[in-house]
Design an enzyme around this catalytic site. Structure first.
Site, PDB file in Angstrom:
ATOM      1  N   ARG A  64      40.053  31.677  25.913  1.00  0.00           N
ATOM      2  CA  ARG A  64      41.270  31.280  25.191  1.00  0.00           C
ATOM      3  C   ARG A  64      41.790  29.930  25.656  1.00  0.00           C
ATOM      4  NH1 ARG A  64      42.479  36.978  25.572  1.00  0.00           N
ATOM      5  NH2 ARG A  64      43.522  36.470  27.519  1.00  0.00           N
ATOM      6  N   GLU A 101      40.974  42.271  40.306  1.00  0.00           N
ATOM      7  CA  GLU A 101      41.601  43.485  40.849  1.00  0.00           C
ATOM      8  C   GLU A 101      40.522  44.375  41.472  1.00  0.00           C
ATOM      9  OE1 GLU A 101      44.810  46.832  39.302  1.00  0.00           O
ATOM     10  OE2 GLU A 101      43.821  45.506  37.878  1.00  0.00           O
TER      11      GLU A 101
END
Lengths: 176, 176
Positions: A64, A101
């Protein structure tokens, strides 16, 4: 950029609850990109933040960040350099690993895409945990580029990505 | 666009032999994107091809099509809509499957990204076999968009992608 414009841009960001997983609210910028006036205002607002910086190259982070970074480069008259996930670029690359994460990922740019001393701006759609942005910054600095700053459409403040960027200049248009 | 400019743009495309596999020559447009003047000329040349078309939305095909399509949208004052690989878009999608050399892949756009009757331009970096471009065209047509054409920086003529596009309007800046 006037405060009214910021509010107007924010109104074109779609909030998707429990995406990509329960408990997370995703900020979807595709309605903003798809709106002709919203898209132009967003690109101009980002470009204006760095207008006095004589930028040579704009780095956009896959995927993006390409959508926002490429028109910013066009607008300010800079070259565009894609920072891509591992294995996507066809020539010799510099690589930086960063933590997710769970696990890690790698970001790459072509080694010959920057030259020492060139003034570089990094653009992405969202500043979240800051891991990808930090990796992009390290790639630029490792190749001798002068990082003039990082620009984001959205910043998710609770994720504290700005801390990872240290004293580098970072601007975002809208903070949640 | 003058023929001299085309030659100048072509000089910024890197030829990489035996990539991604032996016997294939890859045309790498990153030197063109990274060159400030080359990038602006490329975007302007693509935009000029469709300047009288009153385009509402430009569709860019993931991922390199974002780099070219987004600035074209910005330049002509249209909204930008990403066509992405399966599972990347967060909202309700229309999906089109297309064939690869081995197996198949899927392309998606948000269902609410286009409205019936809107004038749509599809942009990608390369027209090769035409499978992805054809899938993007079907997505636009399936949502009722009026496809004004497809624009590419490069066309690899030997792969005959144009045949897959039928009588749709397709333009490329440089043919190999």
């Amino acid at each position: 950029m006037a405060g009214d414009d910021i509010g107007w841009i924010a109104g074109l960001i779609r909030e998707i609850r429990d995406y990509p997983r329960p408990g997370v609210t995703f900020r979807d910028i595709t309605p903003l990109l798809g709106d002709a006036e919203g898209f132009v205002k967003t690109i101009n607002a980002l470009a204006d933040l760095f207008e006095d910086q004589a930028v040579d190259r704009v780095i956009g982070i896959e995927a993006r960040g390409f959508i926002v970074g490429a028109p910013v480069a066009y607008r300010i008259g800079a070259g565009f350099v894609p920072a891509r996930k591992a294995g996507k670029l066809p020539w010799a690359v510099a690589r930086e690993e960063y933590q997710l994460e769970y696990g890690s990922d790698k970001l790459e740019i072509h080694r010959d895409a920057l030259h020492p001393g060139e003034r570089v701006l990094i653009i992405d759609d969202v500043l979240a945990t800051g891991g990808t942005a930090q990796a992009a910054a390290k790639l630029v600095e490792g190749l001798g580029g002068e990082l003039v700053g990082l620009g984001f459409v959205i910043e998710i403040e609770a994720l504290k990505g700005r801390l990872k960027l240290g004293d580098r200049v970072a601007h975002s248009l809208i903070r949640f």
